[in-house]
Design a protein around this motif. Structure first.
Motif, PDB file in Angstrom:
ATOM      1  N   ALA A 111     -28.034  30.956   9.920  1.00 25.76           N
ATOM      2  CA  ALA A 111     -27.748  31.079   8.295  1.00 25.76           C
ATOM      3  C   ALA A 111     -28.876  30.984   7.390  1.00 25.76           C
ATOM      4  N   GLN A 112     -30.105  29.960   7.887  1.00 24.50           N
ATOM      5  CA  GLN A 112     -31.251  30.085   7.174  1.00 24.50           C
ATOM      6  C   GLN A 112     -31.912  31.457   7.410  1.00 24.50           C
ATOM      7  N   ALA A 113     -31.821  32.119   8.674  1.00 26.92           N
ATOM      8  CA  ALA A 113     -32.639  33.464   8.968  1.00 26.92           C
ATOM      9  C   ALA A 113     -31.927  34.519   7.937  1.00 26.92           C
ATOM     10  N   LEU A 114     -30.417  34.376   7.892  1.00 32.87           N
ATOM     11  CA  LEU A 114     -29.934  35.451   7.189  1.00 32.87           C
ATOM     12  C   LEU A 114     -30.261  35.279   5.625  1.00 32.87           C
ATOM     13  N   ALA A 115     -30.417  33.903   5.359  1.00 28.47           N
ATOM     14  CA  ALA A 115     -30.844  33.704   3.980  1.00 28.47           C
ATOM     15  C   ALA A 115     -31.985  34.156   3.618  1.00 28.47           C
ATOM     16  N   GLU A 116     -33.165  34.437   4.525  1.00 23.86           N
ATOM     17  CA  GLU A 116     -34.372  34.845   4.283  1.00 23.86           C
ATOM     18  C   GLU A 116     -34.307  36.367   4.465  1.00 23.86           C
ATOM     19  N   ALA A 117     -33.314  36.811   4.995  1.00 22.80           N
ATOM     20  CA  ALA A 117     -33.534  38.392   4.975  1.00 22.80           C
ATOM     21  C   ALA A 117     -32.893  38.786   3.488  1.00 22.80           C
ATOM     22  N   LEU A 118     -31.631  37.878   3.089  1.00 23.62           N
ATOM     23  CA  LEU A 118     -30.996  38.289   1.722  1.00 23.62           C
ATOM     24  C   LEU A 118     -32.148  38.362   0.811  1.00 23.62           C
ATOM     25  N   LYS A 119     -32.981  37.454   0.573  1.00 22.26           N
ATOM     26  CA  LYS A 119     -33.968  37.128  -0.377  1.00 22.26           C
ATOM     27  C   LYS A 119     -34.963  38.263  -0.439  1.00 22.26           C
ATOM     28  N   ALA A 120     -35.262  38.945   0.860  1.00 24.23           N
ATOM     29  CA  ALA A 120     -35.921  40.025   0.677  1.00 24.23           C
ATOM     30  C   ALA A 120     -35.371  41.411   0.409  1.00 24.23           C
ATOM     31  N   ILE A 121     -34.050  41.418   0.126  1.00 20.30           N
ATOM     32  CA  ILE A 121     -33.302  42.662  -0.323  1.00 20.30           C
ATOM     33  C   ILE A 121     -33.281  42.642  -1.884  1.00 20.30           C
ATOM     34  N   GLU A 122     -33.836  43.722  -2.435  1.00 18.92           N
ATOM     35  CA  GLU A 122     -34.184  43.930  -3.846  1.00 18.92           C
ATOM     36  C   GLU A 122     -32.523  44.652  -4.298  1.00 18.92           C
ATOM     37  N   ILE A 123     -31.873  43.879  -5.208  1.00 19.84           N
ATOM     38  CA  ILE A 123     -30.594  44.322  -5.407  1.00 19.84           C
ATOM     39  C   ILE A 123     -30.792  45.020  -6.794  1.00 19.84           C
ATOM     40  N   LYS A 124     -30.223  46.597  -6.813  1.00 18.38           N
ATOM     41  CA  LYS A 124     -30.091  47.031  -8.255  1.00 18.38           C
ATOM     42  C   LYS A 124     -28.875  47.781  -8.134  1.00 18.38           C
ATOM     43  N   ILE A 125     -28.201  47.261  -9.177  1.00 20.39           N
ATOM     44  CA  ILE A 125     -26.650  47.964  -9.138  1.00 20.39           C
ATOM     45  C   ILE A 125     -26.588  48.807 -10.630  1.00 20.39           C
ATOM     46  N   TYR A 126     -26.266  50.162 -10.432  1.00 24.54           N
ATOM     47  CA  TYR A 126     -26.130  51.095 -11.353  1.00 24.54           C
ATOM     48  C   TYR A 126     -24.841  51.164 -12.025  1.00 24.54           C
ATOM     49  N   ALA A 127     -24.665  51.213 -13.284  1.00 28.42           N
ATOM     50  CA  ALA A 127     -23.601  51.175 -13.856  1.00 28.42           C
ATOM     51  C   ALA A 127     -23.517  51.869 -15.277  1.00 28.42           C
ATOM     52  N   LYS A 128     -22.119  52.633 -15.346  1.00 29.44           N
ATOM     53  CA  LYS A 128     -22.229  53.445 -17.022  1.00 29.44           C
ATOM     54  C   LYS A 128     -22.408  52.249 -17.957  1.00 29.44           C
ATOM     55  N   ALA A 129     -23.200  52.559 -18.891  1.00 31.40           N
ATOM     56  CA  ALA A 129     -23.298  51.864 -20.207  1.00 31.40           C
ATOM     57  C   ALA A 129     -23.554  52.433 -21.329  1.00 31.40           C
ATOM     58  N   GLY A 130     -23.191  51.860 -22.429  1.00 26.87           N
ATOM     59  CA  GLY A 130     -23.267  52.638 -23.795  1.00 26.87           C
ATOM     60  C   GLY A 130     -24.320  51.432 -24.410  1.00 26.87           C
ATOM     61  N   GLY A 131     -25.653  51.911 -24.359  1.00 23.73           N
ATOM     62  CA  GLY A 131     -26.443  50.920 -25.145  1.00 23.73           C
ATOM     63  C   GLY A 131     -26.824  49.847 -24.067  1.00 23.73           C
ATOM     64  N   GLU A 132     -26.581  48.460 -24.433  1.00 21.33           N
ATOM     65  CA  GLU A 132     -26.708  47.411 -23.551  1.00 21.33           C
ATOM     66  C   GLU A 132     -25.527  47.021 -22.815  1.00 21.33           C
ATOM     67  N   LYS A 133     -24.302  47.443 -23.398  1.00 19.67           N
ATOM     68  CA  LYS A 133     -23.078  46.995 -22.946  1.00 19.67           C
ATOM     69  C   LYS A 133     -22.533  47.983 -22.057  1.00 19.67           C
ATOM     70  N   LEU A 134     -21.951  47.294 -20.965  1.00 18.07           N
ATOM     71  CA  LEU A 134     -21.493  47.986 -19.955  1.00 18.07           C
ATOM     72  C   LEU A 134     -19.960  48.521 -19.996  1.00 18.07           C
ATOM     73  N   PHE A 135     -19.776  49.812 -19.629  1.00 19.04           N
ATOM     74  CA  PHE A 135     -18.420  50.371 -19.588  1.00 19.04           C
ATOM     75  C   PHE A 135     -17.868  49.768 -18.431  1.00 19.04           C
ATOM     76  N   GLY A 136     -16.969  48.464 -18.424  1.00 21.96           N
ATOM     77  CA  GLY A 136     -16.350  47.817 -17.439  1.00 21.96           C
ATOM     78  C   GLY A 136     -17.320  46.556 -16.960  1.00 21.96           C
ATOM     79  N   SER A 137     -17.123  46.188 -15.735  1.00 17.28           N
ATOM     80  CA  SER A 137     -18.203  44.857 -15.521  1.00 17.28           C
ATOM     81  C   SER A 137     -18.492  44.932 -14.085  1.00 17.28           C
ATOM     82  N   ILE A 138     -19.232  44.060 -13.929  1.00 17.37           N
ATOM     83  CA  ILE A 138     -20.042  43.850 -12.407  1.00 17.37           C
ATOM     84  C   ILE A 138     -19.584  42.502 -12.053  1.00 17.37           C
TER      85      ILE A 138
END
Length: 147
Positions: A65-92
């Motif tokens: 589990a600790q090895a998996l934790a280190e692997a997860l920390k290395a992943i850069e997570i970027k989520i693309y979502a439709k938005a109007g200005g700063e506010k999202l259409f929907g939610s994450i």
């Protein structure tokens, strides 16, 4: 009422914990759903023996589990979502974070991710429970999708 948990129950305890709950909660929910059974004297002895035998196996599970934790920390997570200005259409939600982790190569069940509902663009953090002793804080960023 004393019960031994068969599965992890959120806000109550983990598998093989001995917990004290109100009679109605145990009798009407935990026992019928298969989450727990009564903690009799013989059941407690059997549990103690099982925990003793499982102790050395547990160390390997924690290290994995600790090895998996280190692997997860290395992943850069970027989520693309439709938005109007700063506010999202929907939610994450946790589902979107689990999908982003899957794209990064790590399959994590969404019920182990705690983030809350996000409705604005920006940087946020979520916690992922990999084991009762291993909880990882992940940071992710929500970016407006280009039209």
């Amino acid at each position: 009422m004393e019960l031994i948990l068969k599965k992890d129950v959120q806000n109550l305890g983990f598998k093989d914990d001995v917990v004290t709950v109100k009679n109605g909660y145990g009798r009407n929910f935990l026992i019928p759903q298969g989450y727990a059974h009564l903690a009799t004297a013989s059941a407690k002895k059997v549990l103690a023996e099982n925990l003793k035998q499982r102790a050395h196996k547990e160390a390997k599970v924690v290290s994995d589990a600790q090895a998996l934790a280190e692997a997860l920390k290395a992943i850069e997570i970027k989520i693309y979502a439709k938005a109007g200005g700063e506010k999202l259409f929907g939610s994450i939600t946790n589902i979107d974070i689990a999908e982003a982790l899957a794209k990064g190569g790590q399959e994590i069940d969404r019920k182990f991710i705690t983030s809350g509902i996000v409705k604005r663009i920006g940087k946020y953090s979520a916690s992922v429970r990999l084991h009762r002793d291993v909880i990882v804080e992940l940071s992710y960023e929500i970016i407006a999708e280009k039209a």
